[in-house]
Motif scaffolding. Structure first.
Motif, short mmCIF file in Angstrom:
data_model
loop_
_atom_site.label_atom_id
_atom_site.label_comp_id
_atom_site.label_asym_id
_atom_site.label_seq_id
_atom_site.Cartn_x
_atom_site.Cartn_y
_atom_site.Cartn_z
N PHE A 216 -18.28 12.98 5.77
CA PHE A 216 -18.30 11.76 6.57
C PHE A 216 -17.69 11.96 7.96
CE2 PHE A 216 -18.14 10.20 2.16
CZ PHE A 216 -19.26 9.38 2.15
N SER A 217 -17.13 13.14 8.21
CA SER A 217 -16.39 13.39 9.45
C SER A 217 -15.32 12.31 9.66
CB SER A 217 -17.33 13.44 10.66
OG SER A 217 -18.22 14.52 10.54
N SER A 218 -14.59 12.05 8.61
CA SER A 218 -13.56 11.02 8.66
C SER A 218 -12.50 11.33 7.61
CB SER A 218 -14.16 9.63 8.40
OG SER A 218 -14.67 9.56 7.08
N ALA A 219 -11.43 10.58 7.66
CA ALA A 219 -10.37 10.70 6.66
C ALA A 219 -10.64 9.73 5.53
CB ALA A 219 -9.01 10.41 7.28
N VAL A 220 -10.29 10.14 4.32
CA VAL A 220 -10.38 9.29 3.13
C VAL A 220 -9.00 9.19 2.52
CG1 VAL A 220 -11.32 9.08 0.81
CG2 VAL A 220 -12.80 9.85 2.67
N ALA A 221 -8.53 7.98 2.29
CA ALA A 221 -7.15 7.76 1.82
C ALA A 221 -7.14 6.86 0.60
CB ALA A 221 -6.31 7.15 2.93
N LEU A 222 -6.09 7.02 -0.21
CA LEU A 222 -5.84 6.21 -1.40
C LEU A 222 -4.39 5.77 -1.39
CD1 LEU A 222 -8.51 6.93 -3.03
CD2 LEU A 222 -7.00 7.45 -4.94
N ASN B 181 0.86 -1.19 0.00
CA ASN B 181 0.00 0.00 0.00
C ASN B 181 0.90 1.23 0.00
OD1 ASN B 181 -3.09 -0.23 0.25
ND2 ASN B 181 -2.38 -1.87 1.59
N PRO B 182 1.57 1.51 -1.11
CA PRO B 182 2.53 2.62 -1.13
C PRO B 182 1.88 3.94 -1.53
CG PRO B 182 2.68 1.42 -3.18
CD PRO B 182 1.59 0.75 -2.37
N ASP B 183 2.68 5.01 -1.46
CA ASP B 183 2.33 6.32 -2.00
C ASP B 183 0.99 6.85 -1.47
OD1 ASP B 183 4.58 5.75 -3.56
OD2 ASP B 183 3.37 4.97 -5.19
N PRO B 184 0.81 6.92 -0.15
CA PRO B 184 -0.50 7.30 0.37
C PRO B 184 -0.85 8.76 0.10
CG PRO B 184 1.10 7.22 2.15
CD PRO B 184 1.79 6.68 0.93
N THR B 185 -2.13 9.00 -0.08
CA THR B 185 -2.68 10.34 -0.19
C THR B 185 -4.00 10.36 0.54
OG1 THR B 185 -3.47 12.04 -1.75
CG2 THR B 185 -3.73 9.75 -2.41
N TRP B 186 -4.35 11.51 1.15
CA TRP B 186 -5.60 11.54 1.91
C TRP B 186 -6.13 12.95 2.05
CZ3 TRP B 186 -4.89 10.43 7.87
CH2 TRP B 186 -3.84 11.19 8.39
N VAL C 4 5.16 11.90 1.83
CA VAL C 4 4.18 12.36 2.82
C VAL C 4 3.03 13.11 2.16
CG1 VAL C 4 3.92 14.19 4.57
CG2 VAL C 4 5.69 12.44 4.83
N ASP C 5 1.82 12.93 2.69
CA ASP C 5 0.68 13.79 2.39
C ASP C 5 0.05 14.16 3.72
OD1 ASP C 5 -1.12 15.27 0.93
OD2 ASP C 5 -2.33 13.56 0.27
N ILE C 6 -0.29 15.46 3.92
CA ILE C 6 -0.72 15.94 5.23
C ILE C 6 -2.18 16.38 5.19
CG2 ILE C 6 1.65 16.71 5.64
CD1 ILE C 6 0.64 19.59 5.52
N LEU C 7 -2.77 16.45 6.38
CA LEU C 7 -4.11 17.03 6.53
C LEU C 7 -4.26 17.59 7.93
CD1 LEU C 7 -5.97 15.00 8.45
CD2 LEU C 7 -6.33 13.78 6.32
N GLN C 8 -5.29 18.42 8.11
CA GLN C 8 -5.63 18.97 9.42
C GLN C 8 -7.01 18.50 9.82
OE1 GLN C 8 -6.10 23.27 9.74
NE2 GLN C 8 -5.26 23.27 11.81
N THR C 9 -7.14 18.02 11.04
CA THR C 9 -8.41 17.54 11.55
C THR C 9 -9.21 18.71 12.16
OG1 THR C 9 -7.24 16.93 13.58
CG2 THR C 9 -7.65 15.19 11.96
N PRO C 10 -10.51 18.53 12.38
CA PRO C 10 -11.32 19.63 12.90
C PRO C 10 -10.87 20.17 14.25
CG PRO C 10 -12.73 17.94 11.97
CD PRO C 10 -11.35 17.38 11.97
N ASP C 11 -10.14 19.35 15.04
CA ASP C 11 -9.65 19.84 16.33
C ASP C 11 -8.34 20.62 16.20
OD1 ASP C 11 -7.98 17.77 15.71
OD2 ASP C 11 -8.18 16.71 17.62
#
Length: 561
Positions: free
Chosen positions: A23-29, A12-17, A307-314
């Motif tokens: 959905f109040s959730s993370a979605v990844a590929l 499961n290489p090269d993640p992106t999200w 790396v791929d980054i994101l910020q959560t609601p908190d």
């Protein structure tokens, strides 16, 4: 401190999200290369885990962006070993899910001979295999592929700036490199709004519709790597935080030297204006911001980066990154080494932003402005692999307790490849592995077309104590027998006594692959030839295969004529 567990185990290489507020959730590929269905889509909850720490848990495979028909359009039938779908990026734009990706290593002569029109291949050439998929729903249907005319290279990224402009960014080899492996990061604006409405699609009628997207201008170079002799600056992602746009890139190649770099540019009026001043991106003085190469080759987690980054609601920042797990392997030579059989996997990374006391003066000099003109800013990211953070519920993978082929495949992501017609596979994601084979079953460990272990258990009734013949096929560039390396292909017939249950056992300990009957070892050999280390040009890990049970194989489903 325990070793980190992969979030998505097995290849499961090269993640992106993204963070998906719907959905109040993370979605990844992740990448999927030549396997079908491709580009697996995962969804994970963000909540307190069993230790009371906020983390991403209960990841579920919710589908794939590339089904059999999309695989046909992407010509996955004609890609070479470790070719196919590379390094996707998923973003949510204009209320739609949008995936940018590259299909690589297409054998054009084979495609033409199978009936693919020259006009279709020409569109792929003009995009260098770069395409976009679009869907209003995460579950699909996914529309496209939209071939991106003017793109060049691999690892495309999509970034929507504060002014609404969308930028296509990717990596490509330099036309006149100063050293081997030198690449450059390039970017250009792209208009994607029309891709959301079918009435605006550009296509040709017939069995091979051509959907198009175009860059608004030629690709512009924005980065060439961190320092002299930097190699394989790739996997770019752009993010805006306040008045700054950050560029993350992997570097060093996806091997032991792999690392993650971070740069930024002051862009209060948008990326286009910031790039027009020709001063470009300023590198983090503390680069690399993430790596494991400093821990040495005996570290159980290596090759960390992409790396791929994101910020959560908190307000917390997180990243997904690829890395490999190295199992201890008692080599035939007189020393211990660590080998990887799983391929590149996805791990969770925590991010903290800290201001640099030295950077403002240096950045101001680089930009040609006064340090006092800088507004408050986040600073630079501090990334750390989440060691000990995850629990069993926070990762996808089998529990290591499977005893039959049926149990191993149950509830798993089952994929196929034309390279092994008639078989279906699941990712190898843990060792040791012990499989009980029943009469008539076939067990296969597949690395690539040239490297495999296949065991055929006879289908005739088995009587206790009667002679039993098992066919074993071993293919690989290196095969060890009695401590001597050979380059060969081996086929063996193993004669044993049938047991009372009509079963035999395959035991893979991570060092030896063994065939057992009635509790005794009948045949055993070193498995080094299945590892990354024996196949440095192979991008995938190992897969466990069985004979296809569906009525139609990949070959039957995809008919190019």
């Amino acid at each position: 401190m325990q070793n980190p567990s992969p979030v998505f185990a097995g290849m499961n290489p090269d993640p992106t999200w993204i963070w998906d507020s719907d959905f109040s959730s993370a979605v990844a590929l992740t990448s999927s290369f030549e396997f079908v269905p491709g580009l697996p889509i995962y969804k994970g909850e963000y909540r307190a885990n069993s230790e009371g720490q906020m983390s991403f848990c209960n990841w579920q495979l919710v589908g794939h962006a590339v089904d059999v028909e999309m695989a046909r359009a992407l010509l996955l039938d004609f890609v070479g070993e470790s070719g196919g779908l590379y390094a996707p990026t998923i973003r949510k734009l204009y209320g739609h899910y949008v995936i940018a990706c590259t299909v690589a290593r297409i054998d054009e002569s084979q495609a033409l001979a199978s009936g693919v029109p020259e006009s279709y291949l020409e569109e792929i050439r003009k995009s260098q295999g770069n395409f976009i998929l679009v869907s209003a729903e995460l579950s699909g249907p996914w529309n496209g592929p939209f071939w991106v005319t003017g793109a060049g290279g691999i690892d495309p990224d999509l970034f929507q700036d504060q002014d609404g402009a969308i930028w296509w960014t990717q990596t490509r080899l330099r036309d006149a490199p100063e050293w081997s492996g030198q690449t450059e990061i390039v970017t250009a604006p792209i208009d994607l709004e029309k891709l959301m409405a079918p009435q605006h699609w550009t296509f040709e009628d017939g069995k091979w519709p051509i959907y198009k997207a175009e860059l608004a201008s030629p690709l512009e170079k924005i980065w060439t790597g961190f320092g002299e002799f930097a190699v394989w600056a790739e996997a770019p992602h752009l993010f805006r935080i306040g008045d700054w746009i950050y560029l993350f890139t992997a570097e060093g190649g996806t091997s032991f030297e792999h690392s993650e770099m971070c740069m930024r540019i002051y862009a209060p009026a948008g990326l286009a204006q910031a790039l027009s001043n020709r001063r470009g991106f300023y590198p983090n003085p503390a680069n690399p911001v993430l790596t494991r190469r400093d821990l040495g080759r005996n570290d159980p987690i290596q090759n960390l980066g992409h790396v791929d980054i994101l910020q959560t609601p908190d307000g917390q920042w997180w990243a997904l990154a690829l890395a490999v797990r190295k199992d201890q392997f008692a080599a035939i030579v007189n020393r211990d080494v660590r080998l990887n059989f799983y391929g590149r996997e996805t791990f969770l990374v925590a991010i903290e932003w800290q201001r640099s006391l030295a950077a403002p003066d240096r950045e101001a000099y680089f930009l040609g402005v006064s340090p006092s003109s800088f507004p408050d800013e986040e600073g630079w990211p501090i990334l750390s692999l989440c060691e000990g953070l995850e629990t069993d519920e926070c990762s996808i993978g089998h529990d290591g307790q499977s005893k039959t082929i049926e149990n191993l495949f149950r509830g798993r992501d089952i994929i196929t490849s034309r390279k092994m017609e008639g078989f279906e596979f699941v990712r190898l994601d843990s060792l040791p592995l012990k499989i009980i084979l029943k009469s008539g079953e076939v067990f296969c460990v597949y690395r690539n077309q040239e490297v495999l272990f296949k065991l055929v258990f006879p289908g005739y009734p088995i009587e206790h104590g009667k002679p039993l013949v098992v066919d074993i096929e071993i293919s690989g560039s290196i095969y060890f027998e009695n401590g001597r390396p050979e380059k060969s292909q081996k086929k063996k017939k193993i004669v044993m006594s049938g047991n009372s249950e009509g079963q035999i056992e395959v035991s893979w300990e991570g060092g030896l692959l063994s065939l057992l009957s009635n509790g005794s070892c009948v045949f055993s050999f070193p498995d080094f030839f299945l590892s990354d280390e024996a196949n440095p040009a192979s991008f995938t890990g190992c897969f466990i295969g069985r004979k296809v049970r569906s009525s139609k194989s990949f070959n039957q489903l995809i008919n190019y004529n």
